[in-house]
Design an enzyme around this catalytic site. Structure first.
Site, short mmCIF file in Angstrom:
data_model
loop_
_atom_site.label_atom_id
_atom_site.label_comp_id
_atom_site.label_asym_id
_atom_site.label_seq_id
_atom_site.Cartn_x
_atom_site.Cartn_y
_atom_site.Cartn_z
N ALA A 71 0.84 -1.19 0.00
CA ALA A 71 0.00 0.00 0.00
C ALA A 71 0.87 1.24 0.00
CB ALA A 71 -0.92 -0.01 1.22
N ASP A 72 0.28 2.35 -0.39
CA ASP A 72 0.95 3.64 -0.29
C ASP A 72 -0.10 4.70 0.00
OD1 ASP A 72 3.53 5.08 -0.51
OD2 ASP A 72 2.38 6.24 -1.97
N THR A 73 0.29 5.66 0.83
CA THR A 73 -0.63 6.72 1.24
C THR A 73 0.06 8.06 1.05
OG1 THR A 73 -1.67 5.26 2.85
CG2 THR A 73 -2.00 7.63 3.17
#
Length: 193
Positions: A71-73
């Site tokens: 994931a990446d935010t």
């Protein structure tokens, strides 16, 4: 109830806590990739690319028969991707930009398994109340903003700065659970059976 195990391509303790919350069993394999935004890269394209590169790097390093989740935010203010603060001055600038404003948090999930790759993106509007200079200094002293995108953690002290959110709370923390559950279920991993 624990589900079939996956590989989590992340060092984030918050992502581990979120997977624990929904009973997903995992083992961690941290990957190191260049997370620099490309020239004129839009926020959605950025988080999608980074999440995909993390899951691809993990798959290339491991030979596993388990789904790989990455994931990446990104915190985005007026179309600008905010990274993690380098020091107090950088954090102060970020928090002043967030102060009294609504910004977006983009959180992408990438799942690879069974010779297929699927992704989802969550976009959440977060509205901060106005912050004083003293509050920003005191918040920095807590240590919380140092390794956080946008220099804040919604699940920590910064929760007192947030007037409202419209979207995914878990997405702002770092892993949108609604989208994650959907992607995992497509890989045969049922969250609630």
């Amino acid at each position: 109830m624990m589900t079939k195990q996956i590989v989590l391509a992340s060092a984030s303790p918050r992502r581990r806590e979120l997977l624990d919350q929904i009973g997903v069993s995992y083992r961690v394999h941290v990957v190191d990739i260049d997370e620099t935004p490309l020239l004129n890269e839009l926020p959605r394209a950025y988080v999608t690319r980074i999440a995909a590169e993390k899951s691809a790097a993990c798959c290339s390093q491991l030979n596993v028969g388990k789904p790989v989740l990455a994931a990446d935010t990104a915190v985005v203010v007026q179309g600008r991707i905010m990274g993690k603060p380098q020091d107090f001055e950088h954090a102060r600038q970020m928090l002043e930009l967030l102060s009294g404003q609504t910004h977006q948090v983009y959180s992408a999930v990438s799942v690879r398994g069974d010779n297929r790759h699927e992704q989802a993106v969550s976009i959440t509007d977060v509205t901060f109340r106005a912050l004083t200079g003293n509050e920003i200094k005191a918040y920095w002293r807590t240590g919380e903003p140092r390794d956080k995108a946008g220099a804040y953690a919604i699940q920590g002290f910064a929760s007192i700065f947030i007037q409202s959110i419209k979207g995914s709370f878990s997405g702002v923390v770092g892993l949108p659970l609604f989208e994650t559950a959907q992607l995992l279920e497509r890989q045969g991993i049922k969250i609630i059976t």
